[in-house]
Design a protein around this motif. Structure first.
Motif, mmCIF file in Angstrom:
data_model
loop_
_atom_site.group_PDB
_atom_site.id
_atom_site.type_symbol
_atom_site.label_atom_id
_atom_site.label_comp_id
_atom_site.label_asym_id
_atom_site.label_seq_id
_atom_site.Cartn_x
_atom_site.Cartn_y
_atom_site.Cartn_z
ATOM 1 N N ASN A 186 3.596 2.805 2.671
ATOM 2 C CA ASN A 186 4.519 3.696 1.942
ATOM 3 C C ASN A 186 5.258 2.937 0.847
ATOM 4 O OD1 ASN A 186 3.995 5.973 3.688
ATOM 5 N ND2 ASN A 186 5.128 4.824 5.237
ATOM 6 N N CYS A 187 4.577 1.982 0.274
ATOM 7 C CA CYS A 187 5.195 1.111 -0.721
ATOM 8 C C CYS A 187 4.436 1.266 -2.042
ATOM 9 C CB CYS A 187 5.130 -0.333 -0.217
ATOM 10 S SG CYS A 187 5.758 -1.503 -1.417
ATOM 11 N N GLU A 188 5.043 1.950 -2.971
ATOM 12 C CA GLU A 188 4.354 2.187 -4.243
ATOM 13 C C GLU A 188 4.601 1.040 -5.219
ATOM 14 O OE1 GLU A 188 5.334 5.747 -6.342
ATOM 15 O OE2 GLU A 188 3.828 5.284 -7.864
ATOM 16 N N SER B 130 -10.643 7.663 -8.992
ATOM 17 C CA SER B 130 -11.168 8.869 -8.351
ATOM 18 C C SER B 130 -10.480 9.154 -7.015
ATOM 19 C CB SER B 130 -12.679 8.756 -8.170
ATOM 20 O OG SER B 130 -12.973 7.736 -7.285
ATOM 21 N N TYR B 131 -10.362 10.428 -6.691
ATOM 22 C CA TYR B 131 -9.718 10.900 -5.454
ATOM 23 C C TYR B 131 -8.227 10.539 -5.400
ATOM 24 C CZ TYR B 131 -13.810 12.811 -3.102
ATOM 25 O OH TYR B 131 -14.882 13.590 -2.759
ATOM 26 N N LYS B 132 -7.509 11.018 -6.410
ATOM 27 C CA LYS B 132 -6.062 10.797 -6.472
ATOM 28 C C LYS B 132 -5.374 11.258 -5.195
ATOM 29 C CE LYS B 132 -3.819 10.734 -10.843
ATOM 30 N NZ LYS B 132 -3.890 11.404 -12.100
ATOM 31 N N ALA C 255 -10.233 -7.860 -7.735
ATOM 32 C CA ALA C 255 -11.419 -7.618 -6.892
ATOM 33 C C ALA C 255 -11.639 -6.122 -6.744
ATOM 34 C CB ALA C 255 -11.228 -8.253 -5.513
ATOM 35 N N GLY C 256 -12.882 -5.752 -6.505
ATOM 36 C CA GLY C 256 -13.219 -4.365 -6.189
ATOM 37 C C GLY C 256 -13.427 -3.494 -7.412
ATOM 38 N N GLU C 257 -13.158 -2.224 -7.201
ATOM 39 C CA GLU C 257 -13.504 -1.205 -8.199
ATOM 40 C C GLU C 257 -12.675 -1.288 -9.477
ATOM 41 O OE1 GLU C 257 -14.003 2.686 -6.305
ATOM 42 O OE2 GLU C 257 -13.563 3.581 -8.256
ATOM 43 N N TYR D 107 -23.465 0.257 -2.406
ATOM 44 C CA TYR D 107 -23.300 -0.798 -3.419
ATOM 45 C C TYR D 107 -21.844 -1.024 -3.810
ATOM 46 C CZ TYR D 107 -28.310 -0.765 -3.763
ATOM 47 O OH TYR D 107 -29.639 -0.866 -3.450
ATOM 48 N N ASN D 108 -21.035 0.013 -3.740
ATOM 49 C CA ASN D 108 -19.646 -0.179 -4.175
ATOM 50 C C ASN D 108 -18.816 -0.897 -3.118
ATOM 51 O OD1 ASN D 108 -19.460 0.797 -6.958
ATOM 52 N ND2 ASN D 108 -20.414 2.600 -6.014
ATOM 53 N N PHE D 109 -19.070 -0.604 -1.841
ATOM 54 C CA PHE D 109 -18.369 -1.390 -0.812
ATOM 55 C C PHE D 109 -18.850 -2.837 -0.837
ATOM 56 C CE2 PHE D 109 -17.303 2.686 1.510
ATOM 57 C CZ PHE D 109 -15.956 2.599 1.211
ATOM 58 N N GLU E 110 0.851 -1.199 0.000
ATOM 59 C CA GLU E 110 0.000 0.000 0.000
ATOM 60 C C GLU E 110 0.883 1.245 0.000
ATOM 61 O OE1 GLU E 110 -3.418 0.857 -0.030
ATOM 62 O OE2 GLU E 110 -2.474 2.832 -0.028
ATOM 63 N N HIS E 111 0.619 2.166 -0.927
ATOM 64 C CA HIS E 111 1.492 3.349 -0.952
ATOM 65 C C HIS E 111 1.103 4.439 0.049
ATOM 66 C CE1 HIS E 111 -0.722 5.264 -4.676
ATOM 67 N NE2 HIS E 111 -1.556 4.862 -3.757
ATOM 68 N N ASN E 112 -0.088 4.356 0.603
ATOM 69 C CA ASN E 112 -0.446 5.308 1.664
ATOM 70 C C ASN E 112 0.214 4.889 2.978
ATOM 71 O OD1 ASN E 112 -2.099 7.135 0.318
ATOM 72 N ND2 ASN E 112 -3.908 5.848 0.527
HETATM 73 C C1 LIG Z 1 -15.569 10.357 -1.197
HETATM 74 C C2 LIG Z 1 -16.000 8.933 -1.425
HETATM 75 C C3 LIG Z 1 -17.052 8.419 -0.685
HETATM 76 C C4 LIG Z 1 -17.493 7.114 -0.917
HETATM 77 N N1 LIG Z 1 -18.519 6.627 -0.164
HETATM 78 C C5 LIG Z 1 -18.959 5.364 -0.375
HETATM 79 C C6 LIG Z 1 -19.983 4.809 0.446
HETATM 80 O O1 LIG Z 1 -20.427 5.418 1.434
HETATM 81 N N2 LIG Z 1 -20.429 3.555 0.131
HETATM 82 C C7 LIG Z 1 -19.904 2.822 -0.913
HETATM 83 O O2 LIG Z 1 -20.350 1.698 -1.145
HETATM 84 N N3 LIG Z 1 -18.891 3.309 -1.654
HETATM 85 C C8 LIG Z 1 -18.399 4.540 -1.407
HETATM 86 N N4 LIG Z 1 -17.362 5.021 -2.156
HETATM 87 C C9 LIG Z 1 -16.735 4.128 -3.158
HETATM 88 C C10 LIG Z 1 -15.781 3.146 -2.441
HETATM 89 O O3 LIG Z 1 -14.913 3.874 -1.596
HETATM 90 C C11 LIG Z 1 -14.945 2.349 -3.441
HETATM 91 O O4 LIG Z 1 -15.759 1.800 -4.444
HETATM 92 C C12 LIG Z 1 -14.193 1.232 -2.721
HETATM 93 O O5 LIG Z 1 -13.293 1.792 -1.781
HETATM 94 C C13 LIG Z 1 -13.435 0.372 -3.706
HETATM 95 O O6 LIG Z 1 -12.661 -0.550 -2.996
HETATM 96 P P1 LIG Z 1 -11.303 -1.092 -3.638
HETATM 97 O O7 LIG Z 1 -10.674 -1.968 -2.630
HETATM 98 O O8 LIG Z 1 -11.549 -1.622 -4.978
HETATM 99 O O9 LIG Z 1 -10.416 0.218 -3.846
HETATM 100 P P2 LIG Z 1 -9.851 1.218 -2.744
HETATM 101 O O10 LIG Z 1 -10.656 1.153 -1.516
HETATM 102 O O11 LIG Z 1 -9.697 2.511 -3.432
HETATM 103 O O12 LIG Z 1 -8.414 0.607 -2.402
HETATM 104 C C14 LIG Z 1 -7.346 0.615 -3.319
HETATM 105 C C15 LIG Z 1 -6.054 0.759 -2.543
HETATM 106 O O13 LIG Z 1 -4.953 0.617 -3.442
HETATM 107 C C16 LIG Z 1 -3.976 1.594 -3.135
HETATM 108 N N5 LIG Z 1 -3.173 1.854 -4.331
HETATM 109 C C17 LIG Z 1 -3.595 2.328 -5.526
HETATM 110 N N6 LIG Z 1 -2.561 2.452 -6.371
HETATM 111 C C18 LIG Z 1 -1.451 2.033 -5.703
HETATM 112 C C19 LIG Z 1 -0.062 1.932 -6.047
HETATM 113 N N7 LIG Z 1 0.394 2.271 -7.259
HETATM 114 N N8 LIG Z 1 0.789 1.466 -5.107
HETATM 115 C C20 LIG Z 1 0.346 1.116 -3.868
HETATM 116 N N9 LIG Z 1 -0.947 1.195 -3.488
HETATM 117 C C21 LIG Z 1 -1.840 1.650 -4.405
HETATM 118 C C22 LIG Z 1 -4.805 2.803 -2.708
HETATM 119 O O14 LIG Z 1 -4.059 3.718 -1.949
HETATM 120 C C23 LIG Z 1 -5.923 2.134 -1.906
HETATM 121 O O15 LIG Z 1 -5.603 2.009 -0.546
HETATM 122 C C24 LIG Z 1 -16.871 6.314 -1.921
HETATM 123 C C25 LIG Z 1 -15.801 6.827 -2.640
HETATM 124 C C26 LIG Z 1 -15.355 8.124 -2.398
HETATM 125 C C27 LIG Z 1 -14.190 8.646 -3.190
#
Ligand SMILES: Cc1cc2nc3c(=O)[nH]c(=O)nc-3n(C[C@H](O)[C@H](O)[C@H](O)COP(=O)(O)OP(=O)(O)OC[C@H]3O[C@@H](n4cnc5c(N)ncnc54)[C@H](O)[C@@H]3O)c2cc1C
Length: 375
Positions: free
Chosen positions: A118-120, A153-155, A339-341, A352-354, A29-31
């Protein structure tokens, strides 16, 4: 050598890790912290899921695939699991489940010691059945890989396109990406919306065959609010229709029409100005003015675009799930999971997205354990 590397410690990556049989895995995770999106979601309380979960609330080419994923892990499974973890989401806004007090209740449950922060992630190579992950903290080798890097979204809180790049590199189709669950900008014919910045009202928004009945919000950039955010998911280019009123009231003939419309005064003034109606007694309305008033029931316009990824809750488009098997595994590269988005499955507002992130991660975990057992 690891059994599994999970790319991204967000909702789906962390959720998958909860169920893994192998303990020889690593999350990258890079954060500096896990799950930044969970932290800011749902106004800080994270809308984890919805009372009604099925594929009709998702933009996807493969509704049956999505249904199959929910058959293995759905909203009830999620709520039961959370209950076991002593987090009982509360129902708000009729159908939406939120963390009882704060999104951090969920993050504490999901946070994982096997995470390297902190690992990109920079690149992944595949050599003789082994994935070689190149990062800012060195090179890692693994037998299987889960891409859980989310959307664009949300770079500012860590979003990147690395998941899509990895997918393409391994021969996967990434369907066109666009911001979704986002406000819409307007063309000059609708610049009057901007004068209404801050005004909110209930409306029905129609886009194609979908319609959403919820609040809309006029902003200095165009139009937003939950009904518009949902409509943005299904909007490509072309028209959307706003219904500000389901029916016009039965006007009293000797009273001015503006005072008889159950709409915010600021809105009525700008609307009249935009469509060319003069406020007057109802009895004095011309045939043409009466026709224009009907626009309150169905006002169609073509938005100019969206507010962009910086304001979008999600990215629509992504890794074509038609190229994944029923366990979220690549049909092209064995041992590669998504998996995921990052996948081409995008949900409406309302948790729905979570739910998709958690369900697809759960299914991927099953596939990963099976893969590790058999290879
Ligand atoms: C403001 C906001 C509010 C939201 N509210 C809701 C809600 O209430 N309900 C809902 O269902 N959905 C909500 N969503 C959508 C939801 O957050 C996402 O769909 C969900 O987090 C996707 O999960 P994910 O694991 O696929 O991706 P993420 O949760 O985005 O996780 C991806 C991870 O990969 C890491 N990453 C990416 N690139 C790199 C890289 N190069 N190196 C290392 N790490 C990296 C990121 O830092 C992140 O931690 C919201 C989104 C936003 C922006």
């Amino acid at each position: 050598m690891k059994d599994l590397i999970i790319l991204g410690a967000g909702a789906s990556g962390l959720f998958c890790a909860q169920f893994l049989r192998t303990k020889n895995y690593l999350l990258l995770e890079h954060n500096p912290k896990p799950a930044r999106k969970i932290a800011i979601s749902g106004g800080g309380r994270c809308n984890v899921t919805n009372k009604i979960v099925n594929s009709s609330h998702y933009l996807t080419k493969y509704p049956q695939f999505v249904e199959n994923v929910f058959t293995q892990f759905d909203n009830r499974s999620l709520l039961q699991w959370l209950k076991k973890k002593r987090c009982e989401p509360v129902l708000r806004k009729k159908t939406q489940y939120f963390c009882p007090h704060s999104a951090y209740e969920l993050i504490e449950i999901l946070a994982n010691r096997n995470t390297l922060y902190n690992c990109e992630i920079k690149d992944v190579e595949y050599k003789k059945g082994i994935f070689v992950v190149k990062t800012s903290q060195g090179v890692f080798r693994t037998r299987s890989l889960l891409v859980a890097t989310g959307g664009l979204s949300y770079k500012k809180i860590g979003a990147s396109g690395i998941g899509y790049e990895i997918a393409k590199k391994f021969g996967h189709t990434v369907t066109p990406l666009a911001p979704a669950l986002v406000g819409l900008t307007v063309q000059k014919e609708q610049f009057w919306f901007k004068k209404l910045s801050g005004v909110t009202l209930p409306a029905v928004v129609r886009v194609g065959e979908k319609q959403f009945c919820d609040n809309i919000l006029f902003t200095h950039k165009g139009i937003s609010g939950p009904a518009i955010l949902n409509a943005s998911l299904y909007w490509q280019k072309g028209y959307i229709t706003l219904s500000f009123l389901p029916q016009l009231p039965k006007f009293l003939p000797y009273k001015n029409i503006a005072t008889q419309l159950p709409l915010p005064k600021r809105f009525t003034i700008e609307f009249f100005h935009a469509v060319g109606i003069k406020d007057k007694k109802a009895k004095d309305l011309t045939v043409q003015e009466k026709k224009k008033l009907q626009l309150l029931r169905a006002y169609s316009f073509a938005p100019a675009g969206t507010f962009g990824y910086e304001r979008a809750e999600v990215t629509k488009g992504g890794v074509d799930i038609g190229e994944l098997d029923e366990r979220m595994q690549s049909k092209i590269i064995p041992g590669l999971f998504f998996a995921g988005e990052v996948c081409d499955v995008t949900g409406e507002l309302g948790g729905y997205n979570f739910q998709w992130a958690f369900s697809s991660a759960f299914v991927a975990q099953r596939g990963i354990d099976e893969y590790l057992r058999d290879h």
